[in-house]
Enzyme design. Structure first.
Site, PDB file in Angstrom:
ATOM      1  N   ASP A  32       0.875  -1.174   0.000  1.00  0.00           N
ATOM      2  CA  ASP A  32       0.000   0.000   0.000  1.00  0.00           C
ATOM      3  C   ASP A  32       0.911   1.223   0.000  1.00  0.00           C
ATOM      4  OD1 ASP A  32      -2.198   1.730   0.238  1.00  0.00           O
ATOM      5  OD2 ASP A  32      -2.104   1.658   2.425  1.00  0.00           O
ATOM      6  N   GLU A  46      -1.320  -1.295  -4.820  1.00  0.00           N
ATOM      7  CA  GLU A  46      -2.530  -0.500  -5.037  1.00  0.00           C
ATOM      8  C   GLU A  46      -2.305   0.512  -6.151  1.00  0.00           C
ATOM      9  OE1 GLU A  46      -5.160   2.707  -2.607  1.00  0.00           O
ATOM     10  OE2 GLU A  46      -4.694   0.843  -1.556  1.00  0.00           O
ATOM     11  N   ASP A  87      -2.390   0.911   7.333  1.00  0.00           N
ATOM     12  CA  ASP A  87      -1.555   0.736   6.134  1.00  0.00           C
ATOM     13  C   ASP A  87      -1.178  -0.727   5.934  1.00  0.00           C
ATOM     14  OD1 ASP A  87      -1.384   3.546   5.355  1.00  0.00           O
ATOM     15  OD2 ASP A  87      -0.172   3.800   7.162  1.00  0.00           O
TER      16      ASP A  87
END
EC number: 3.1.21.10
Length: 182
Positions: A7, A69, A141
Site C-alpha cells: 500500500d 494499489e 496501512d
C-alpha cells in the site's frame, strides 16, 4: 505461493506478506516503511527509503509475486503526483528483484476482502484480522497491504480456474481454441 502486498504512500508505505496453499491464507508478516523522519523537501531521499525498504522486505520474506494499489486521482494534483512517485519507487524495487507485479484499485481490494467496495478502513482491518486469524487488528496501512495480497490470492485462483477451463474446453471437438477470438 507467497504474496507481498504493498500500500504505497510517500509518508508511510504498508506491506503485508501471506502464504497461500489452496484455500488457506496464512499470515507471514506486515508492517510499514516510514519516511516521516525526513523533511518534505527531501523527496529523492524519501523515495530511496521506500525503494530500499521494499528491497529489504523482498530479501527477507522471498515472495513469489507482489500486488500494489493503483493510485487514484486525488482532488489535489500535486498529492497524486507525489503518491505516483512513491508507487513508482515501490514497483521499481519489486521488478528489480524480478517479481511479477499485479495492480488493484482500493475498490477492488475492498470488494475482495470485505465484499463492499466502499468499505471504510476499520472494516478492512477487521476482515483482514478475521481472514488471517490475527490476534489483533493490523494498522491501517498494513491492513490495506495484507488486503492487496489477499485480493491477489483470490484473483490468482480465479485465473487458474479459467485457464483450467480453457484447457478442458479446448481439448474437445476442436471447435474451440484458446487464445484470441476471431
Amino acid at each position: 505461493m507467497r504474496i507481498l502486498g504493498i500500500d504505497p504512500g510517500l509518508r508511510t508505505t504498508g506491506f503485508g506478506v501471506i502464504d497461500v496453499a489452496g484455500a488457506d491464507l496464512t499470515y507471514v508478516a506486515s508492517g510499514t516503511i516510514s519516511t516521516l523522519h525526513l523533511d518534505k523537501g527531501q523527496l529523492p531521499a524519501r523515495l530511496k527509503v521506500l525503494f530500499d525498504g521494499i528491497r529489504e522486505v523482498v530479501a527477507r520474506y522471498q515472495p513469489e509475486c507482489a500486488s500494489v494499489e493503483i493510485v487514484f486521482v486525488n482532488v489535489n494534483p500535486q498529492s497524486t503526483l507525489l503518491l505516483g512517485q512513491a508507487r513508482g519507487a515501490c514497483i521499481t524495487a519489486l521488478v528489480s528483484g524480478d517479481l511479477p507485479v499485479a495492480e488493484y484499485t482500493a475498490l477492488q481490494m475492498k470488494q475482495a476482502v470485505v465484499g463492499y467496495g466502499r468499505a471504510d478502513k476499520s472494516q478492512v482491518q477487521e476482515m483482514v484480522r478475521r481472514l488471517l486469524a490475527l490476534p489483533g487488528l493490523p494498522g491501517p496501512d498494513a491492513a490495506d497491504a495484507l488486503g492487496l495480497a489477499i485480493t491477489h490470492a483470490h484473483a490468482a485462483k480465479a485465473l487458474a480456474r479459467l485457464a483450467q477451463a480453457d484447457g478442458v474446453m479446448g481439448a474437445g471437438s476442436g471447435k474451440y481454441k484458446a487464445g484470441r477470438s476471431r
